[in-house]
Scaffold this motif. Structure first.
Motif, PDB file in Angstrom:
ATOM      1  N   ILE A  85       0.843  -1.213   0.000  1.00  0.00           N
ATOM      2  CA  ILE A  85       0.000   0.000   0.000  1.00  0.00           C
ATOM      3  C   ILE A  85       0.871   1.253   0.000  1.00  0.00           C
ATOM      4  CG2 ILE A  85      -1.746   1.281   1.347  1.00  0.00           C
ATOM      5  CD1 ILE A  85      -2.731  -1.529   2.314  1.00  0.00           C
ATOM      6  N   ASN A  86       2.002   1.169   0.678  1.00  0.00           N
ATOM      7  CA  ASN A  86       2.946   2.287   0.753  1.00  0.00           C
ATOM      8  C   ASN A  86       2.260   3.576   1.231  1.00  0.00           C
ATOM      9  OD1 ASN A  86       5.310   3.730   0.539  1.00  0.00           O
ATOM     10  ND2 ASN A  86       5.108   4.093  -1.664  1.00  0.00           N
ATOM     11  N   PRO A  87       1.596   3.539   2.378  1.00  0.00           N
ATOM     12  CA  PRO A  87       0.904   4.746   2.848  1.00  0.00           C
ATOM     13  C   PRO A  87       1.890   5.820   3.302  1.00  0.00           C
ATOM     14  CG  PRO A  87       0.896   3.087   4.570  1.00  0.00           C
ATOM     15  CD  PRO A  87       1.534   2.446   3.363  1.00  0.00           C
ATOM     16  N   ASP A  88       1.451   7.070   3.237  1.00  0.00           N
ATOM     17  CA  ASP A  88       2.290   8.166   3.743  1.00  0.00           C
ATOM     18  C   ASP A  88       2.322   8.131   5.270  1.00  0.00           C
ATOM     19  OD1 ASP A  88       2.726   9.438   1.176  1.00  0.00           O
ATOM     20  OD2 ASP A  88       0.603   9.992   1.268  1.00  0.00           O
ATOM     21  N   VAL A  89       1.181   7.737   5.845  1.00  0.00           N
ATOM     22  CA  VAL A  89       1.017   7.806   7.305  1.00  0.00           C
ATOM     23  C   VAL A  89       0.437   6.487   7.811  1.00  0.00           C
ATOM     24  CG1 VAL A  89      -0.314   8.931   9.154  1.00  0.00           C
ATOM     25  CG2 VAL A  89       0.649  10.315   7.317  1.00  0.00           C
ATOM     26  N   ILE A  90       0.991   6.018   8.896  1.00  0.00           N
ATOM     27  CA  ILE A  90       0.404   4.865   9.591  1.00  0.00           C
ATOM     28  C   ILE A  90      -0.028   5.330  10.975  1.00  0.00           C
ATOM     29  CG2 ILE A  90       0.879   2.621  10.660  1.00  0.00           C
ATOM     30  CD1 ILE A  90       2.707   1.968   8.333  1.00  0.00           C
ATOM     31  N   VAL A  91      -1.285   5.091  11.306  1.00  0.00           N
ATOM     32  CA  VAL A  91      -1.775   5.397  12.650  1.00  0.00           C
ATOM     33  C   VAL A  91      -1.844   4.082  13.411  1.00  0.00           C
ATOM     34  CG1 VAL A  91      -3.718   6.264  14.006  1.00  0.00           C
ATOM     35  CG2 VAL A  91      -3.090   7.396  11.858  1.00  0.00           C
ATOM     36  N   THR A  92      -1.094   3.999  14.499  1.00  0.00           N
ATOM     37  CA  THR A  92      -1.162   2.784  15.311  1.00  0.00           C
ATOM     38  C   THR A  92      -2.226   2.990  16.389  1.00  0.00           C
ATOM     39  OG1 THR A  92       0.588   3.497  16.845  1.00  0.00           O
ATOM     40  CG2 THR A  92       1.280   2.275  14.904  1.00  0.00           C
ATOM     41  N   HIS A 116       1.231   9.751  22.395  1.00  0.00           N
ATOM     42  CA  HIS A 116       0.041   9.687  21.528  1.00  0.00           C
ATOM     43  C   HIS A 116      -0.099  10.999  20.743  1.00  0.00           C
ATOM     44  CE1 HIS A 116      -2.507  12.477  23.791  1.00  0.00           C
ATOM     45  NE2 HIS A 116      -1.818  12.050  24.832  1.00  0.00           N
ATOM     46  N   GLY A 117      -0.442  10.850  19.493  1.00  0.00           N
ATOM     47  CA  GLY A 117      -0.660  12.030  18.648  1.00  0.00           C
ATOM     48  C   GLY A 117       0.604  12.691  18.139  1.00  0.00           C
ATOM     49  N   LYS A 118       1.773  12.145  18.512  1.00  0.00           N
ATOM     50  CA  LYS A 118       3.023  12.776  18.080  1.00  0.00           C
ATOM     51  C   LYS A 118       3.687  11.935  16.992  1.00  0.00           C
ATOM     52  CE  LYS A 118       3.876  15.098  22.399  1.00  0.00           C
ATOM     53  NZ  LYS A 118       4.508  15.016  23.703  1.00  0.00           N
ATOM     54  N   PRO A 119       4.016  12.569  15.876  1.00  0.00           N
ATOM     55  CA  PRO A 119       4.532  11.776  14.750  1.00  0.00           C
ATOM     56  C   PRO A 119       5.991  11.389  14.898  1.00  0.00           C
ATOM     57  CG  PRO A 119       4.369  14.095  14.137  1.00  0.00           C
ATOM     58  CD  PRO A 119       3.845  13.988  15.537  1.00  0.00           C
ATOM     59  N   PHE A 120       6.299  10.196  14.404  1.00  0.00           N
ATOM     60  CA  PHE A 120       7.670   9.717  14.270  1.00  0.00           C
ATOM     61  C   PHE A 120       7.835   9.208  12.853  1.00  0.00           C
ATOM     62  CE2 PHE A 120       8.854   9.786  18.661  1.00  0.00           C
ATOM     63  CZ  PHE A 120       7.645   9.739  19.314  1.00  0.00           C
ATOM     64  N   TRP A 121       9.091   9.029  12.453  1.00  0.00           N
ATOM     65  CA  TRP A 121       9.328   8.470  11.124  1.00  0.00           C
ATOM     66  C   TRP A 121       9.966   7.112  11.253  1.00  0.00           C
ATOM     67  CZ3 TRP A 121       7.875  10.426   6.437  1.00  0.00           C
ATOM     68  CH2 TRP A 121       7.299  11.692   6.458  1.00  0.00           C
ATOM     69  N   SER A 122       9.476   6.177  10.454  1.00  0.00           N
ATOM     70  CA  SER A 122      10.072   4.848  10.421  1.00  0.00           C
ATOM     71  C   SER A 122       9.894   4.299   9.014  1.00  0.00           C
ATOM     72  CB  SER A 122       9.371   3.933  11.430  1.00  0.00           C
ATOM     73  OG  SER A 122       9.852   2.618  11.316  1.00  0.00           O
ATOM     74  N   GLY A 123      10.984   3.784   8.444  1.00  0.00           N
ATOM     75  CA  GLY A 123      10.902   3.161   7.123  1.00  0.00           C
ATOM     76  C   GLY A 123      10.351   4.093   6.055  1.00  0.00           C
ATOM     77  N   GLY A 124      10.592   5.382   6.190  1.00  0.00           N
ATOM     78  CA  GLY A 124      10.174   6.326   5.150  1.00  0.00           C
ATOM     79  C   GLY A 124       8.746   6.795   5.253  1.00  0.00           C
ATOM     80  N   ARG A 125       8.081   6.474   6.343  1.00  0.00           N
ATOM     81  CA  ARG A 125       6.702   6.992   6.500  1.00  0.00           C
ATOM     82  C   ARG A 125       6.479   7.503   7.917  1.00  0.00           C
ATOM     83  NH1 ARG A 125       4.946   3.460   3.187  1.00  0.00           N
ATOM     84  NH2 ARG A 125       6.320   1.673   3.299  1.00  0.00           N
ATOM     85  N   MET A 126       5.464   8.333   8.008  1.00  0.00           N
ATOM     86  CA  MET A 126       5.135   8.917   9.310  1.00  0.00           C
ATOM     87  C   MET A 126       4.266   7.941  10.109  1.00  0.00           C
ATOM     88  SD  MET A 126       2.969  12.370  10.194  1.00  0.00           S
ATOM     89  CE  MET A 126       4.142  13.648   9.851  1.00  0.00           C
ATOM     90  N   ILE A 127       4.664   7.708  11.331  1.00  0.00           N
ATOM     91  CA  ILE A 127       3.898   6.815  12.215  1.00  0.00           C
ATOM     92  C   ILE A 127       3.320   7.691  13.331  1.00  0.00           C
ATOM     93  CG2 ILE A 127       3.973   4.689  13.594  1.00  0.00           C
ATOM     94  CD1 ILE A 127       5.181   4.258  10.805  1.00  0.00           C
TER      95      ILE A 127
END
Ligand code: URA
Length: 219
Positions: free
Chosen positions: A115-122, A141-152
């Motif tokens: 899927i290669n999403p820009d953002v993953i919400v866990t 919670h609610g704070k973005p991090f980057w992993s593997g080229g996408r925002m988590i």
């Protein structure tokens, strides 16, 4: 293979999967549903009673609240992709065990890559645990991090907010910030052709819990 073909293959594989003991009590596997070209992917914990019957993610009470949260963010289910870290129901809705999470990991990783999403919400700690070993949800919670080229973006599980009414507003506020975060993620990905370099914290020994999330988020 196209994304659609990969997602279909993963769904077929989970339906017949015997990689962990969860298959003994499985009615239907719940591989996940949504838009193969989704910009945002939501990853929950595992199917519950209703999901195990229907083969679809988040169709019970937590799912109704998730729909409300998606609406707060101006999103519809059809636009996003929704899945879980384990594709079969843990009996009695107990926590998924380490060997079950490990057994199911390749399915989730294939879905993410396809899927290669820009953002993953866990959603919840087990999903967050797929990306961070030691984050504390109350702090990040609610704070973005980057992993593997996408925002988590780690978020509380919708069911937690149903059980703990004080979390309801917190979760709603985190979801309301999603459109802005997606725009930021897309801009960062567009302007950084080397996506692998967008990986600014998570390989570090201590992970987000011991760092300031804002510093780690590349903005
Ligand atoms: N909770 C989850 O984490 N996933 C579902 O699919 C349903 C409830």
């Amino acid at each position: 293979m196209t994304t659609e073909e990969i997602l279909k293959e993963v769904a077929q594989q989970t339906a017949g999967c015997t990689r962990c003991d969860l298959h003994y009590s499985r009615n239907k596997s719940v591989p996940g549903t949504g838009n193969p070209r989704a910009e945002i992917m939501f990853i929950g914990e595992g199917p519950g009673f209703h999901e195990n019957v229907q083969g679809l993610p988040f169709v019970g009470a937590a799912g109704q609240f998730l729909d409300e949260l998606l609406a707060d963010a101006g999103l519809k289910r059809e636009e996003v992709f929704i899945t879980n870290v384990v594709k079969c129901r843990p009996p009695g809705n107990r926590d998924p065990q380490a060997e079950e999470l490990d057994a199911c990991k390749p399915y989730l990783e294939r879905q993410i890559a396809a899927i290669n999403p820009d953002v993953i919400v866990t959603l919840g700690r087990f999903s967050m645990g797929h990306f961070f070993n030691n984050g504390k949800i109350s702090g990040i919670h609610g704070k973005p991090f980057w992993s593997g080229g996408r925002m988590i973006i780690p978020m509380y599980h919708p069911a937690a907010a149903l059980h703990q009414p004080s979390l309801r507003e917190v979760v709603k506020q985190d979801f309301a910030k999603l459109p802005e975060m997606v725009a930021r993620a897309q801009e960062t990905r567009r302007s950084n052709p080397d996506l692998a370099a967008l990986n600014n914290s998570l390989e570090e020994d201590n992970g987000p819990e011991d760092n300031n999330a804002e510093q780690l988020s590349l903005f």
